[in-house]
Design a protein around this motif. Sequence first.
Motif, PDB file in Angstrom:
ATOM      1  N   ARG A  66       0.825  -1.216   0.000  1.00 38.54           N
ATOM      2  CA  ARG A  66       0.000   0.000   0.000  1.00 38.54           C
ATOM      3  C   ARG A  66       0.853   1.256   0.000  1.00 38.54           C
ATOM      4  O   ARG A  66       0.547   2.237  -0.701  1.00 38.54           O
ATOM      5  N   ALA A  67       1.939   1.238   0.777  1.00 38.42           N
ATOM      6  CA  ALA A  67       2.815   2.411   0.817  1.00 38.42           C
ATOM      7  C   ALA A  67       3.507   2.613  -0.526  1.00 38.42           C
ATOM      8  O   ALA A  67       3.630   3.757  -1.006  1.00 38.42           O
ATOM      9  N   ASP A  68       3.983   1.525  -1.145  1.00 39.93           N
ATOM     10  CA  ASP A  68       4.643   1.647  -2.447  1.00 39.93           C
ATOM     11  C   ASP A  68       3.664   2.125  -3.509  1.00 39.93           C
ATOM     12  O   ASP A  68       4.038   2.902  -4.407  1.00 39.93           O
ATOM     13  N   PHE A  69       2.432   1.669  -3.429  1.00 38.34           N
ATOM     14  CA  PHE A  69       1.427   2.134  -4.391  1.00 38.34           C
ATOM     15  C   PHE A  69       1.202   3.637  -4.234  1.00 38.34           C
ATOM     16  O   PHE A  69       1.147   4.375  -5.226  1.00 38.34           O
ATOM     17  N   LYS A  89       2.033   6.479  -7.059  1.00 37.88           N
ATOM     18  CA  LYS A  89       1.033   7.423  -7.560  1.00 37.88           C
ATOM     19  C   LYS A  89       1.457   8.860  -7.282  1.00 37.88           C
ATOM     20  O   LYS A  89       1.333   9.741  -8.147  1.00 37.88           O
ATOM     21  N   ALA A  90       1.944   9.132  -6.076  1.00 39.77           N
ATOM     22  CA  ALA A  90       2.344  10.496  -5.714  1.00 39.77           C
ATOM     23  C   ALA A  90       3.507  10.969  -6.587  1.00 39.77           C
ATOM     24  O   ALA A  90       3.532  12.121  -7.042  1.00 39.77           O
ATOM     25  N   PHE A 132       8.869  -0.102  -9.356  1.00 39.83           N
ATOM     26  CA  PHE A 132       9.538  -1.407  -9.332  1.00 39.83           C
ATOM     27  C   PHE A 132       9.422  -2.045  -7.953  1.00 39.83           C
ATOM     28  O   PHE A 132       9.217  -3.259  -7.847  1.00 39.83           O
ATOM     29  N   ASN A 133       9.567  -1.247  -6.905  1.00 35.73           N
ATOM     30  CA  ASN A 133       9.405  -1.791  -5.550  1.00 35.73           C
ATOM     31  C   ASN A 133       8.000  -2.337  -5.344  1.00 35.73           C
ATOM     32  O   ASN A 133       7.806  -3.334  -4.630  1.00 35.73           O
ATOM     33  N   LEU A 134       7.020  -1.697  -5.958  1.00 32.33           N
ATOM     34  CA  LEU A 134       5.649  -2.195  -5.865  1.00 32.33           C
ATOM     35  C   LEU A 134       5.540  -3.562  -6.538  1.00 32.33           C
ATOM     36  O   LEU A 134       4.943  -4.496  -5.978  1.00 32.33           O
ATOM     37  N   LEU A 135       6.122  -3.694  -7.720  1.00 32.56           N
ATOM     38  CA  LEU A 135       6.125  -5.003  -8.385  1.00 32.56           C
ATOM     39  C   LEU A 135       6.842  -6.041  -7.537  1.00 32.56           C
ATOM     40  O   LEU A 135       6.407  -7.193  -7.438  1.00 32.56           O
TER      41      LEU A 135
END
Length: 500
Positions: free
Chosen positions: A360-363, A367-368, A430-433
């Motif tokens: 959630r934080a990476d997402f 987005k930000a 990339f961290n989100l992936l």
Amino acid sequence: MHRGGDRAARLALRKRLLLLGAAIMVAGAPALHAETLREALIAAYRANPDLAAARATQRATDETVPIARAQALPSLQGSVSYSHQVEKQAYGAYDFSASQTLQATTSFSAPIYAGGGTRAAISAARTRVQQGQASLRGTETSVFSQVVTAYLDVTLDAAVVSLNRKNVEVLEINLKATSDRFEIGDVTRTDVAQSNSRLAQGRAALRSAESNLIGARERYIQVVGHPPETLDAPPPIAGLPHSPDDAVQIALDANPDLVAARLATKAAGYDVKTADASRLPKVSVVASSAYINNLGSLPPLAVQLGNLPHVGTAQVGLQATIPFYQGGLPSAEIRRAQANEGAADEREISVEREVIATVRADFASWKAANDAIGLNQTAVEAAALSLEGVRAENTVGNRTILNILDAEQELLNAQVNLATARRNAYVAGFNLLAAMGRAQSRDLALDDDLGAALYDPQVHFDQVSRDASDWHRDAEPVRQSSSTRATPAQDAVVAPRPLP
């Protein structure tokens, strides 16, 4: 004379302003690059020491399965002894003992029933192999994230150095132009001091940016294994989710650290069964044989009385071991295994929480940062237009030198913020992936460029899991990664950026 000198000074000022505009254009031009992000990922996949060590550790974990299976397989042992009697005392003429003895014995044991403990131990070992394979995928993902971060850090810091270097050049031109105008009485000493102060600040910022670039390049060497020469713009990231809920759902199924935590809980459950079996009987088939040869050293009287020069015996049977009391050891081991199972279960929930929070934080960061790219692009365009207007208004006396300096600093800040936002958006994406479990070598299709199949830990496991030979061993370990001691200390040199 005064009017002619004033005209010459203004022509010189206009020339420097043109140079100033050219410097700003060069700062915004794209750079020529060579190494791609994909090539950096492949280099790390082949020779990163953390990844190579994790693969070797997994191969060691594979061996726990044949070690556990060995407890369920037959065992055969033998021994040979020779003795020579250097001194003996006979009772008169009655000597019946041999002076030399050769003895050979063999013993065989095959477990039939062990209370289910061996089966549970094998299941635990197999589960931990699966856990290790998931952890290996997690290490691979972590290394790839480090590569992407190092790659983007070098790219960002190189851009920041270029921007600050051009800013220093612009400030040097500003100081020279202000000094010339001071000579003709067009500005005051305060304007010169302000220009000089801003130039000193710009040079200090440049030194700090150069230090950051050197550090980023050294970290790149640490992760990738070779210095970054010129880096190409990274390709777009595919497969990003549409919402944080979609990302979390994928991560709950595919995040390798969470998969490993679940398997750790499962393996701990088998440990409880293994400990519980220690209270149950064990039954084995046993056999033994013995051969004794006196090597012709029996006294004649012993031979006359019927003693044989050699004797052989063999026996076979069942052996049952029934534990009646073990000092409370089984209960303690069971309770310990249960506590470890509870701890593993709690760690699983902890990892799940961490994965959810990270996704959630990476997402949100992704987005930000994407929103910040558009906003900072607008800021750059507005700051460039503002600087152009302030310079024009300064020529007619409506703006001061300080206004120009402030406008230049505002443009530099906007350019740095834009470059930072682009870096942050890519790294966060990339961290989100990675947190979703979608940034492994198979997801990135690295085998298309490796020229060989990806490393598959299952291959080694299949080779050793049912190996019951006592004489098989691997070749001596060969270092997969390379030392970086021969790489030169990095500098902050940035290749000049050509005009578009």
